[in-house]
Enzyme design. Sequence first.
Site, mmCIF file in Angstrom:
data_model
loop_
_atom_site.group_PDB
_atom_site.id
_atom_site.type_symbol
_atom_site.label_atom_id
_atom_site.label_comp_id
_atom_site.label_asym_id
_atom_site.label_seq_id
_atom_site.Cartn_x
_atom_site.Cartn_y
_atom_site.Cartn_z
ATOM 1 N N MET A 1 0.845 -1.181 0.000
ATOM 2 C CA MET A 1 0.000 0.000 0.000
ATOM 3 C C MET A 1 0.890 1.244 0.000
ATOM 4 O O MET A 1 2.096 1.180 0.150
ATOM 5 C CB MET A 1 -0.925 0.014 1.217
ATOM 6 C CG MET A 1 -1.819 -1.238 1.338
ATOM 7 S SD MET A 1 -3.063 -1.384 0.049
ATOM 8 C CE MET A 1 -4.332 -0.323 0.690
ATOM 9 N N GLY A 640 -0.304 -4.125 9.917
ATOM 10 C CA GLY A 640 -1.307 -4.742 10.768
ATOM 11 C C GLY A 640 -2.655 -4.064 10.684
ATOM 12 O O GLY A 640 -3.173 -3.573 11.682
ATOM 13 N N PHE A 720 -6.196 -6.980 4.047
ATOM 14 C CA PHE A 720 -5.229 -7.171 5.124
ATOM 15 C C PHE A 720 -4.008 -6.305 4.847
ATOM 16 O O PHE A 720 -3.612 -6.122 3.697
ATOM 17 C CB PHE A 720 -4.733 -8.619 5.173
ATOM 18 C CG PHE A 720 -5.577 -9.577 5.957
ATOM 19 C CD1 PHE A 720 -6.534 -9.148 6.847
ATOM 20 C CD2 PHE A 720 -5.394 -10.946 5.808
ATOM 21 C CE1 PHE A 720 -7.311 -10.046 7.559
ATOM 22 C CE2 PHE A 720 -6.141 -11.856 6.508
ATOM 23 C CZ PHE A 720 -7.108 -11.416 7.393
ATOM 24 N N GLU A 721 -3.405 -5.784 5.886
ATOM 25 C CA GLU A 721 -2.021 -5.310 5.849
ATOM 26 C C GLU A 721 -1.308 -6.116 6.930
ATOM 27 O O GLU A 721 -1.433 -5.835 8.122
ATOM 28 C CB GLU A 721 -1.936 -3.808 6.146
ATOM 29 C CG GLU A 721 -2.505 -2.918 5.085
ATOM 30 C CD GLU A 721 -1.511 -2.576 3.993
ATOM 31 O OE1 GLU A 721 -0.322 -2.938 4.142
ATOM 32 O OE2 GLU A 721 -1.916 -1.966 3.003
ATOM 33 N N ILE A 722 -0.619 -7.175 6.526
ATOM 34 C CA ILE A 722 0.033 -8.040 7.494
ATOM 35 C C ILE A 722 1.294 -7.363 8.011
ATOM 36 O O ILE A 722 1.726 -6.335 7.499
ATOM 37 C CB ILE A 722 0.343 -9.420 6.885
ATOM 38 C CG1 ILE A 722 1.452 -9.319 5.832
ATOM 39 C CG2 ILE A 722 -0.915 -10.013 6.251
ATOM 40 C CD1 ILE A 722 1.902 -10.651 5.294
#
Length: 1016
Positions: A1, A640, A720-722
């Site tokens: 992102m 996260g 998701f942003e892991i």
Amino acid sequence: MKPWIGVVATAAAIFVAPATALAGPDDPALVKFQLESSAKYDDFEALGFNMDHAVEDGEGASVIVSAWVTDDQIQQARAAGFENVGVVHDKFNIDAVRREMNATVEAEEAAKEALADAAAGKQSRSAAPKSVRAQRADFYENNLSRYLSIEANADGVSFTCVPTPTGENCTYNGPTLMAEWFDANGNKMGQGQLGVYRDPDVSPDYYQYHYSIFRLGDVGDGKPDPATIRIASSNGDVDTLTAKEWIAKDPPSYTSAPGFRSGFMTRYLNGQEAHKRVRDLAAEFPNISEAIKLPEQTRGYMRKAQTMLGYYAVPNEQNPNPFPDATRPYVMFDEGNRPVAGLAPATGQTPDLVTPESIVVLTSRLYGHLGGNSLTARIVPPTAANQSLSVSLVGNAIRINPATDASGAITSTAAQVVDAVNAHADASQLVVASKYRTFAGNGVVKAGPVSPLSDLLRAPASVPRGPMDQYAIRIGKQRDGSKVGVFFYCQEHGNEIATSGVCIETAERLVRNYGTDPKTTELVDNLDIFIVPQINPDGATHSLYDSNRRKNLSHHCDDTSKFGNNIDPANRNSWGVDLNRNFSIGSIFDGFQGASATNCLSGNFAGLNEFSEPEARNESWVQTTFRNIKFANNIHSSGGYFMWPPGAYTPQREPLPYPPYGTLNFFDQAAKQVLDGIKSHRKLAVRPQKTGPVIDVLYSAAGNSADEAYYKNGIIGYDFEIGDSNNEYKNPATGEIVQCSAGQQPPFGDSTNDCLDNEGFHESMEFASGNYGLMQSALDYANDVTPPVVEAVTGSIDGGKIDVRFTSNEASSIYYTLDGSTPTTASTEWKPNRARALPLPLQLAPNTVLKWIAVDFKGNASAVKTKAFGFTEGTVGGSVPATLSLTLNGAPSFSPFIPGVANTYTASTTASVTSTAGNATLTVGDPSSVGTGHLVNGSYVMAQPLKAQARMTGTAPHQFYPVGSSAAPLNMFYWSAPVTGFPLTIEFQQTIGANDPLRTGTYAKPLTFTLSTTQP
């Protein structure tokens, strides 16, 4: 992102400070003085000034010292030979600092005073009612610590912006908000100031809300969780809210079931390996899966071969390989192709500021792996005076003999060499020559060694070059479109190397645990699951072998008429398209923000147009071909986050339309299972401020795929942003707790930073468990055939109007009318007036008839429900107006409570009820969030609950039951027909144990009695 995340600033209200005297000659300033050398430092120190610090400019060089000095002391320093050479803080600076500090302190104290007033039951005279609203209070714990997250919003916020060389500097103007929190018994646990969450991507900055996260203590410390919070504004307004658990403390782990298999990821995979992995899985488990070849090939892991002639470096002992990103170590050659020492060709390096006018860029017509890498070029050192510029081709070797003057010096410019190469019949079939970027090529070229053209791709030969096929694995026992579909896709951004592991780990778990694990079997039997491991396999491969690459490997910079001359190899790592900006909803081409359509080198370049990229078209093909897909999850890193639409807004911050409030609640409802799944692996707690619509918690991403899924295809599009930094690491030697920042390229296994050991592996594990939570949500959706149950509950009465809120047993959109008409989904929706806030209560006048329906995300709709509030006096005539009348005859009061004596006390009052409705119900509820259902004395809460019962006057008493809350009031009496002047006796009961603590003073609690009907 996009790399920008957001700014959380400490709130500071703006006030007019008391007048301060102007600075005078006796006021000090922080001034720089220059000393000839460090040997003079003692002499300067002997002057007795208030020293700040010293910086030595270099060995034996002058020293810069800073000191707080008055005007007279400056003259004293000059007389001693020390010249002032700069000002760090002028004498007026401290006045501004003092004013700012005083204003902040004043605002903090005002907010604290409002909290104290609220605790004492008083309202500040300066209060602006309902100008501050608590919107969230979530307590949770991660692997080591316990936290409380609080959000609120305030009216009257603005930003004053001043242009700076790097953009704008915006100052917050608005109230200061303070929060405090209490346990279930009303005991204060702590307090703190809330910061301001702003969006600086628009001008002026956009106020989103206030929030702060407060550490409560260590996991397992035995301290109670917060039960309520109170927010106070520096303007005197106060609001309260019940705190709730955000994520379960110990959610059950999907991987802990007996025999469950997991941990299939052992390393990162390049693009070819990832897609082969899902093809192999489908071949191994044909009874429950199949591989689906997507329609188009990718742009390909490939580039044209290039070099830049005229830009060289000299290797030496300190720098034997000055250009380390070469495909192979640089070796210089002579015309006989013999290695020699000397200059190194700068095939892919950015040149210095002197060289660019003399550079000639050569680009092969064939891709490197198809022949471009076999070419070489050289500007040959001249051997004669007055020679003419010429170009020759011997095999694959292009030789340029520059023109010289009478002294034998080169006279050919880069522009002339470019023209000569492009005019050569044979050489121009192999390469295209160009000048360097925007330079005119007026510089004289330099001769140098043989320069091999190279595509500068460093993956081993075993990694195929060229376009590749993409595959999805489809998993499900019944794959005919009759089951609810779920779509997982990873690594739209190639540099987010840990994301594809989430998709592959999810696929492996599903096929390998089918038939042995009941939960997996249920999911595979009842869902239709699609997984694409890498949307951007070319960028993924490049990120592993070459350099960090967000975008794909398309080369739209070739269009120099549109994007300028950016085709030199030093720009090669900036070519490509951000695939998560290449979709058609809310795109840059439609005027939305968060991408570029004009700069092909931008990290957020959206491409030539919407869907210009085959990878984006492949992703869309899955969503539009398999119409049973209702849920999708686009897996990115890092930070996260768990997010959903809307994800884009215009430069004026006009967003894509928010989904209905019930749908947003459905997102939240699904988030509970997803975040519990993520936490079940290693206690990672995704924070409340990182969960929600993209534009509320991150930024605007024009043309992203989640918006495409939702607004165009009706699919719930999650992101998701892991790789969160919220997990903590305790140093075993020092006991220090630190938070780990994983980033987008975390180590997969052991790391020199113990905080990040096996980070890539853990991210694939925990977010695959999050995917299991999302599939469970999809399964719940598939099985949902029950309409929502929604009730209207009453709160406080203020100004002759009663506050009414709705409660629901599930996420649903609630539509209501106040004019007696039958509500539909076109009626007014009960929703908040700003993002992430709670809906404000309806303020209803007496005699209002409220009707409502509720519709859940599945489309299940409740029957119309009705409640009437208040009463209307009858008049002479032939009709009977709707009347609900409750008259209480005085407030009940208990006899004095005696400490140390076990006893049950009673108190009573009488009431009269008139109802013209078909039925009527009398309820009582406690609207307070402090000690709900208990009598209170300030902050002291009675240990035993308050109980009540109602009976027709003159009949035997009934059983007493605890007084309910506004959300779940106690039903006291029911009438199945109209009544007039019905006499009621209402009794209360308070039990006190012998050891129950009692505080001197009055215990009391305002209660809300509601007379309602379902048959007006």
